[in-house]
Design a protein around this motif. Sequence first.
Motif, PDB file in Angstrom:
ATOM      1  N   ALA A  98      20.045 -27.367  -4.860  1.00 39.38           N
ATOM      2  CA  ALA A  98      19.252 -26.652  -5.596  1.00 39.38           C
ATOM      3  C   ALA A  98      18.202 -25.427  -4.932  1.00 39.38           C
ATOM      4  O   ALA A  98      18.088 -24.475  -5.667  1.00 39.38           O
ATOM      5  CB  ALA A  98      18.762 -27.409  -6.765  1.00 39.38           C
ATOM      6  N   TYR A  99      17.645 -26.088  -4.030  1.00 33.82           N
ATOM      7  CA  TYR A  99      16.533 -25.228  -3.324  1.00 33.82           C
ATOM      8  C   TYR A  99      17.273 -23.857  -2.737  1.00 33.82           C
ATOM      9  O   TYR A  99      16.716 -22.915  -3.088  1.00 33.82           O
ATOM     10  CB  TYR A  99      15.822 -25.953  -2.401  1.00 33.82           C
ATOM     11  N   VAL A 100      18.408 -24.105  -2.109  1.00 38.16           N
ATOM     12  CA  VAL A 100      19.147 -22.897  -1.420  1.00 38.16           C
ATOM     13  C   VAL A 100      19.321 -21.788  -2.616  1.00 38.16           C
ATOM     14  O   VAL A 100      19.150 -20.852  -2.439  1.00 38.16           O
ATOM     15  CB  VAL A 100      20.223 -23.498  -0.779  1.00 38.16           C
ATOM     16  N   LEU A 101      20.063 -22.463  -3.826  1.00 33.97           N
ATOM     17  CA  LEU A 101      20.421 -21.736  -4.820  1.00 33.97           C
ATOM     18  C   LEU A 101      19.153 -20.992  -5.402  1.00 33.97           C
ATOM     19  O   LEU A 101      19.050 -19.660  -5.883  1.00 33.97           O
ATOM     20  CB  LEU A 101      21.124 -22.208  -5.962  1.00 33.97           C
ATOM     21  N   ALA A 102      17.928 -21.775  -5.582  1.00 29.56           N
ATOM     22  CA  ALA A 102      16.784 -21.109  -6.096  1.00 29.56           C
ATOM     23  C   ALA A 102      16.284 -19.826  -5.173  1.00 29.56           C
ATOM     24  O   ALA A 102      15.859 -19.011  -5.857  1.00 29.56           O
ATOM     25  CB  ALA A 102      15.642 -21.942  -6.205  1.00 29.56           C
ATOM     26  N   LEU A 103      16.213 -19.933  -3.965  1.00 35.32           N
ATOM     27  CA  LEU A 103      15.967 -18.785  -3.236  1.00 35.32           C
ATOM     28  C   LEU A 103      16.710 -17.480  -3.557  1.00 35.32           C
ATOM     29  O   LEU A 103      16.281 -16.522  -3.642  1.00 35.32           O
ATOM     30  CB  LEU A 103      16.297 -19.074  -1.577  1.00 35.32           C
ATOM     31  N   LEU A 104      18.273 -17.712  -3.635  1.00 32.86           N
ATOM     32  CA  LEU A 104      19.025 -16.750  -3.907  1.00 32.86           C
ATOM     33  C   LEU A 104      18.965 -16.198  -5.151  1.00 32.86           C
ATOM     34  O   LEU A 104      18.937 -14.994  -5.347  1.00 32.86           O
ATOM     35  CB  LEU A 104      20.515 -17.214  -3.600  1.00 32.86           C
ATOM     36  N   ASP A 105      18.835 -17.026  -6.245  1.00 32.80           N
ATOM     37  CA  ASP A 105      18.515 -16.492  -7.663  1.00 32.80           C
ATOM     38  C   ASP A 105      17.227 -15.673  -7.567  1.00 32.80           C
ATOM     39  O   ASP A 105      17.132 -14.633  -8.398  1.00 32.80           O
ATOM     40  CB  ASP A 105      18.186 -17.810  -8.487  1.00 32.80           C
ATOM     41  N   ALA A 106      16.248 -16.271  -6.867  1.00 33.83           N
ATOM     42  CA  ALA A 106      14.750 -15.453  -6.944  1.00 33.83           C
ATOM     43  C   ALA A 106      15.085 -13.975  -6.175  1.00 33.83           C
ATOM     44  O   ALA A 106      14.306 -12.695  -6.797  1.00 33.83           O
ATOM     45  CB  ALA A 106      13.936 -16.270  -6.112  1.00 33.83           C
ATOM     46  N   ALA A 107      15.749 -13.981  -5.510  1.00 32.18           N
ATOM     47  CA  ALA A 107      16.091 -12.635  -4.775  1.00 32.18           C
ATOM     48  C   ALA A 107      16.875 -11.769  -5.684  1.00 32.18           C
ATOM     49  O   ALA A 107      16.575 -10.708  -5.702  1.00 32.18           O
ATOM     50  CB  ALA A 107      16.698 -12.679  -3.435  1.00 32.18           C
ATOM     51  N   ILE A 108      17.941 -12.271  -6.028  1.00 34.92           N
ATOM     52  CA  ILE A 108      18.699 -11.561  -7.080  1.00 34.92           C
ATOM     53  C   ILE A 108      17.864 -11.053  -8.213  1.00 34.92           C
ATOM     54  O   ILE A 108      17.735  -9.699  -8.717  1.00 34.92           O
ATOM     55  CB  ILE A 108      19.921 -12.412  -7.602  1.00 34.92           C
ATOM     56  N   ASP A 109      17.271 -11.935  -8.740  1.00 29.60           N
ATOM     57  CA  ASP A 109      16.354 -11.590 -10.354  1.00 29.60           C
ATOM     58  C   ASP A 109      15.245 -10.608  -9.563  1.00 29.60           C
ATOM     59  O   ASP A 109      14.886  -9.635 -10.400  1.00 29.60           O
ATOM     60  CB  ASP A 109      15.755 -12.819 -10.470  1.00 29.60           C
TER      61      ASP A 109
ATOM     62  N   ASP B 216       0.793  -1.129   0.154  1.00 35.63           N
ATOM     63  CA  ASP B 216      -0.145  -0.035   0.054  1.00 35.63           C
ATOM     64  C   ASP B 216       0.898   1.364  -0.091  1.00 35.63           C
ATOM     65  O   ASP B 216       2.151   1.477   0.008  1.00 35.63           O
ATOM     66  CB  ASP B 216      -1.074  -0.061   1.282  1.00 35.63           C
ATOM     67  N   ASP B 217       0.268   2.416  -0.224  1.00 42.65           N
ATOM     68  CA  ASP B 217       1.138   3.697  -0.094  1.00 42.65           C
ATOM     69  C   ASP B 217       1.905   4.042   0.844  1.00 42.65           C
ATOM     70  O   ASP B 217       2.770   4.935   0.945  1.00 42.65           O
ATOM     71  CB  ASP B 217       0.043   4.896  -0.288  1.00 42.65           C
ATOM     72  N   ALA B 218       1.695   3.259   2.276  1.00 46.22           N
ATOM     73  CA  ALA B 218       2.539   3.620   3.342  1.00 46.22           C
ATOM     74  C   ALA B 218       3.731   2.854   3.377  1.00 46.22           C
ATOM     75  O   ALA B 218       4.908   3.209   4.079  1.00 46.22           O
ATOM     76  CB  ALA B 218       1.933   3.183   4.459  1.00 46.22           C
ATOM     77  N   VAL B 219       4.025   2.050   2.381  1.00 50.09           N
ATOM     78  CA  VAL B 219       5.227   1.087   2.157  1.00 50.09           C
ATOM     79  C   VAL B 219       6.082   1.635   0.989  1.00 50.09           C
ATOM     80  O   VAL B 219       5.653   1.868  -0.131  1.00 50.09           O
ATOM     81  CB  VAL B 219       4.854  -0.294   1.861  1.00 50.09           C
ATOM     82  N   ALA B 220       7.410   2.334   1.738  1.00 49.53           N
ATOM     83  CA  ALA B 220       8.249   2.813   0.521  1.00 49.53           C
ATOM     84  C   ALA B 220       9.095   1.939  -0.003  1.00 49.53           C
ATOM     85  O   ALA B 220       9.896   2.078  -1.006  1.00 49.53           O
ATOM     86  CB  ALA B 220       8.827   4.132   1.608  1.00 49.53           C
ATOM     87  N   LEU B 221       9.594   0.701   0.856  1.00 40.43           N
ATOM     88  CA  LEU B 221      10.776  -0.060   0.575  1.00 40.43           C
ATOM     89  C   LEU B 221      10.348  -1.489   0.574  1.00 40.43           C
ATOM     90  O   LEU B 221       9.351  -1.995   1.486  1.00 40.43           O
ATOM     91  CB  LEU B 221      11.785   0.017   1.414  1.00 40.43           C
ATOM     92  N   THR B 222      10.514  -2.459  -0.110  1.00 37.15           N
ATOM     93  CA  THR B 222      10.254  -3.778  -0.344  1.00 37.15           C
ATOM     94  C   THR B 222      11.670  -4.539  -0.179  1.00 37.15           C
ATOM     95  O   THR B 222      12.597  -4.532  -1.015  1.00 37.15           O
ATOM     96  CB  THR B 222       9.618  -4.232  -1.412  1.00 37.15           C
ATOM     97  N   VAL B 223      11.870  -5.436   0.981  1.00 37.96           N
ATOM     98  CA  VAL B 223      13.030  -6.248   1.122  1.00 37.96           C
ATOM     99  C   VAL B 223      12.814  -7.439   1.208  1.00 37.96           C
ATOM    100  O   VAL B 223      12.047  -8.090   1.878  1.00 37.96           O
ATOM    101  CB  VAL B 223      13.832  -5.644   2.724  1.00 37.96           C
ATOM    102  N   ALA B 224      13.802  -8.407   0.529  1.00 35.58           N
ATOM    103  CA  ALA B 224      13.827  -9.808   0.279  1.00 35.58           C
ATOM    104  C   ALA B 224      14.565 -10.382   1.283  1.00 35.58           C
ATOM    105  O   ALA B 224      15.690  -9.814   1.477  1.00 35.58           O
ATOM    106  CB  ALA B 224      13.983 -10.293  -1.050  1.00 35.58           C
ATOM    107  N   ILE B 225      14.200 -11.555   2.011  1.00 31.65           N
ATOM    108  CA  ILE B 225      14.922 -12.378   2.912  1.00 31.65           C
ATOM    109  C   ILE B 225      15.044 -13.799   2.274  1.00 31.65           C
ATOM    110  O   ILE B 225      13.831 -14.327   2.025  1.00 31.65           O
ATOM    111  CB  ILE B 225      14.416 -12.105   4.241  1.00 31.65           C
ATOM    112  N   THR B 226      16.337 -14.102   1.897  1.00 27.12           N
ATOM    113  CA  THR B 226      16.474 -15.555   1.716  1.00 27.12           C
ATOM    114  C   THR B 226      16.698 -16.466   2.914  1.00 27.12           C
ATOM    115  O   THR B 226      17.494 -16.012   3.827  1.00 27.12           O
ATOM    116  CB  THR B 226      17.449 -15.825   0.745  1.00 27.12           C
ATOM    117  N   THR B 227      16.092 -17.440   3.213  1.00 28.23           N
ATOM    118  CA  THR B 227      16.076 -18.189   4.635  1.00 28.23           C
ATOM    119  C   THR B 227      17.107 -19.218   4.497  1.00 28.23           C
ATOM    120  O   THR B 227      17.481 -19.701   5.527  1.00 28.23           O
ATOM    121  CB  THR B 227      14.865 -18.870   4.765  1.00 28.23           C
TER     122      THR B 227
END
Length: 347
Positions: free
Chosen positions: A105-116, A14-25
């Motif tokens: 491969a799952y761990v790398l998929a998280l990182l790839d998704a965050a980078i992309d 919504d309009d109150a959110v200025a930033l979006t931050v991804a977290i890879t677990t």
Amino acid sequence: MSPVPGLAAVAPPDDAVALTVAITTGEPAGVGPELTLAALARGRADARWPDTRFVVLGDGALLAARASAVGVDWQALLANGQVVLADVPAAVPVVAGRLDARNGAYVLALLDAAIDGARAGDFDAIVTAPLQKSTINDAGVPFTGHTEYLAERTATEQVVMMLAGTGERPLRVALATTHLPLSQVAGALSRASLVRILTIIDADLRRGFGIAAPRILVTGLNPHAGENGYLGREEIDVISPAIEQARAAGIDARGPYPADTLFQPRHLADADCVLAMFHDQGLPVLKYATFGAGINITLGLPIIRTSVDHGTALDLAGSGRADPGSMLAALDTAVQMGRHRRRPQPA
């Protein structure tokens, strides 16, 4: 359509959110999933990031199970939309503390998704929980570390690893070389590479931390910074000329200083960063001073990336005893850097 798995169904902020931050677990058998949950829960309780939405990349069922184990109300955390899940299922069931190469491969998929997602503009920053390099390598993917992988995936020729403490005047240590055998360090140093590294540090301290005129202290390579050539000539032939070239370009770099005496309060009082020549020259000092509350930042990337300063702690996974302090600091810094990058830069 978003390149990030599981994110397409997430409502836009919504309009109150200025930033979006991804977290890879990170490594699912390690502490990354529970540290993510604990840090977000603490941050929400403190109303720490009112302008930021966090997208947690990981296996939803695993996160729900770990939330229960560490006493976090996962559904309540997701309730107001500040924390959202991009569900990426693990390849095989996860047992806390037990590595399984089939999830590499799952761990790398998280990182790839965050980078992309960051490169596509979905994320203002990414925060990475610890992963286990051996699991990825055992899955058949050559992998040296987060820093090198981020550089490769973003086509960045030169990146700089910087670890930092927290507080009003944090200790920051950047590295001229990272994961190299000690026997290869001297050969990896050059005037040109050191000037590039100093330029990156200066630029990112200005752009990411709002420091108008960064002061960078540079260590020597040899004991006593070479003692005028008696203990090695790298300071004379490589490091000093690089510092002079950087200073001529407007960068406040100073040194080279003996590493065994540089890390004293009287020297560091007005410094914004120390550039050490190799991994175990600078990081033992920093980790002694900040471990558990320090963070890892990759400088020079086109995206913001912060991380914890520790590993997967397999022996603590699922126990609820792991300290989320470093993850909390990594989230704080990612948000801080995202806010600074959003501000107009001086001409």
